[in-house]
Structures are given as C-alpha cells and as structure tokens.
Design a protein around this motif. Structure first.
Motif, PDB file in Angstrom:
ATOM      1  N   GLY A  18       0.823  -1.210   0.000  1.00  0.00           N
ATOM      2  CA  GLY A  18       0.000   0.000   0.000  1.00  0.00           C
ATOM      3  C   GLY A  18       0.852   1.252   0.000  1.00  0.00           C
ATOM      4  N   ASP A  19       0.197   2.371   0.184  1.00  0.00           N
ATOM      5  CA  ASP A  19       0.867   3.672   0.160  1.00  0.00           C
ATOM      6  C   ASP A  19       1.577   3.921   1.487  1.00  0.00           C
ATOM      7  OD1 ASP A  19      -0.116   4.113  -2.387  1.00  0.00           O
ATOM      8  OD2 ASP A  19      -1.907   5.136  -1.660  1.00  0.00           O
ATOM      9  N   VAL A  20       2.820   4.380   1.396  1.00  0.00           N
ATOM     10  CA  VAL A  20       3.611   4.719   2.583  1.00  0.00           C
ATOM     11  C   VAL A  20       4.340   6.029   2.334  1.00  0.00           C
ATOM     12  CG1 VAL A  20       3.955   2.323   3.312  1.00  0.00           C
ATOM     13  CG2 VAL A  20       5.635   3.402   1.845  1.00  0.00           C
ATOM     14  N   THR A  21       4.778   6.661   3.396  1.00  0.00           N
ATOM     15  CA  THR A  21       5.597   7.853   3.318  1.00  0.00           C
ATOM     16  C   THR A  21       6.945   7.528   3.924  1.00  0.00           C
ATOM     17  OG1 THR A  21       3.655   9.270   3.509  1.00  0.00           O
ATOM     18  CG2 THR A  21       5.783  10.282   3.963  1.00  0.00           C
ATOM     19  N   LEU A  22       8.009   7.788   3.179  1.00  0.00           N
ATOM     20  CA  LEU A  22       9.372   7.515   3.616  1.00  0.00           C
ATOM     21  C   LEU A  22      10.059   8.838   3.884  1.00  0.00           C
ATOM     22  CD1 LEU A  22      11.825   5.537   3.857  1.00  0.00           C
ATOM     23  CD2 LEU A  22      12.258   6.076   1.451  1.00  0.00           C
ATOM     24  N   ALA A  74       6.645   9.896  -1.052  1.00  0.00           N
ATOM     25  CA  ALA A  74       5.498   8.990  -1.004  1.00  0.00           C
ATOM     26  C   ALA A  74       5.762   7.885  -2.014  1.00  0.00           C
ATOM     27  CB  ALA A  74       4.221   9.732  -1.359  1.00  0.00           C
ATOM     28  N   LEU A  75       5.434   6.648  -1.657  1.00  0.00           N
ATOM     29  CA  LEU A  75       5.589   5.536  -2.581  1.00  0.00           C
ATOM     30  C   LEU A  75       4.565   4.472  -2.272  1.00  0.00           C
ATOM     31  CD1 LEU A  75       8.006   2.908  -1.557  1.00  0.00           C
ATOM     32  CD2 LEU A  75       8.438   5.121  -0.526  1.00  0.00           C
ATOM     33  N   THR A  76       4.397   3.569  -3.209  1.00  0.00           N
ATOM     34  CA  THR A  76       3.470   2.464  -3.034  1.00  0.00           C
ATOM     35  C   THR A  76       4.273   1.171  -2.956  1.00  0.00           C
ATOM     36  OG1 THR A  76       1.732   3.615  -4.244  1.00  0.00           O
ATOM     37  CG2 THR A  76       1.504   1.226  -4.017  1.00  0.00           C
ATOM     38  N   VAL A  77       4.080   0.432  -1.875  1.00  0.00           N
ATOM     39  CA  VAL A  77       4.703  -0.881  -1.716  1.00  0.00           C
ATOM     40  C   VAL A  77       3.784  -1.887  -2.404  1.00  0.00           C
ATOM     41  CG1 VAL A  77       5.468  -2.644  -0.086  1.00  0.00           C
ATOM     42  CG2 VAL A  77       5.767  -0.220   0.476  1.00  0.00           C
ATOM     43  N   PRO A  78       4.272  -2.564  -3.452  1.00  0.00           N
ATOM     44  CA  PRO A  78       3.425  -3.526  -4.158  1.00  0.00           C
ATOM     45  C   PRO A  78       3.243  -4.802  -3.343  1.00  0.00           C
ATOM     46  CG  PRO A  78       5.619  -3.520  -5.111  1.00  0.00           C
ATOM     47  CD  PRO A  78       5.591  -2.434  -4.060  1.00  0.00           C
ATOM     48  N   ALA A  79       2.274  -5.599  -3.740  1.00  0.00           N
ATOM     49  CA  ALA A  79       2.018  -6.871  -3.054  1.00  0.00           C
ATOM     50  C   ALA A  79       3.243  -7.775  -3.089  1.00  0.00           C
ATOM     51  CB  ALA A  79       0.815  -7.569  -3.678  1.00  0.00           C
ATOM     52  N   SER A  80       4.087  -7.634  -4.120  1.00  0.00           N
ATOM     53  CA  SER A  80       5.309  -8.444  -4.211  1.00  0.00           C
ATOM     54  C   SER A  80       6.327  -8.043  -3.141  1.00  0.00           C
ATOM     55  CB  SER A  80       5.939  -8.300  -5.595  1.00  0.00           C
ATOM     56  OG  SER A  80       6.384  -6.959  -5.796  1.00  0.00           O
ATOM     57  N   GLY A  81       6.152  -6.850  -2.552  1.00  0.00           N
ATOM     58  CA  GLY A  81       6.997  -6.408  -1.455  1.00  0.00           C
ATOM     59  C   GLY A  81       8.242  -5.652  -1.844  1.00  0.00           C
TER      60      GLY A  81
END
Length: 60
Positions: free
Chosen positions: A20-24, A37-44
């Motif tokens: 999901g969406d996270v802020t780094l 801001a980035l999106t962590v995909p289901a693949s990780g």
C-alpha cells in the motif's frame, strides 16, 4: 513505523511493510530531511533513490 540505518554505500532495506501507500522520510545529521510517497506492491519490492542536501551552505 519502520526504521533502518544505511550501509557504507547509503543503501537501506526495510522489511515487514504491508502493501500500500507509505511515506518515507530520510534524515541524517547535518542534512535536510527528505520525504517521498511511494506504493509498496504486493510483491513487497520497491526502490527509492534519495539525495540529501546539506543543511547549510558555506559562504565562498
């Protein structure tokens, strides 16, 4: 919240983040923080390139 330190080449790896969406936010003493801001995909897997700027510039 996850936390990581960098290696000698400035690379880091975070584990256990849910997809999901996270802020780094990257911080280092003497440098301005940088947030992305980035999106962590289901693949990780996700790659982010950051370049921190010095917190102050010296007069020439």
């Amino acid at each position: 919240m996850a936390r990581s330190d960098t290696d000698g080449r400035g690379r880091f790896h975070l584990t256990g983040l849910a997809p999901g969406d996270v802020t780094l936010t990257a911080v280092a003493k003497g440098f301005l923080p940088q947030t992305r801001a980035l999106t962590v995909p289901a693949s990780g897997g996700a790659t982010v390139d950051l370049a921190l700027a010095p917190a102050f510039a010296r007069a020439a």
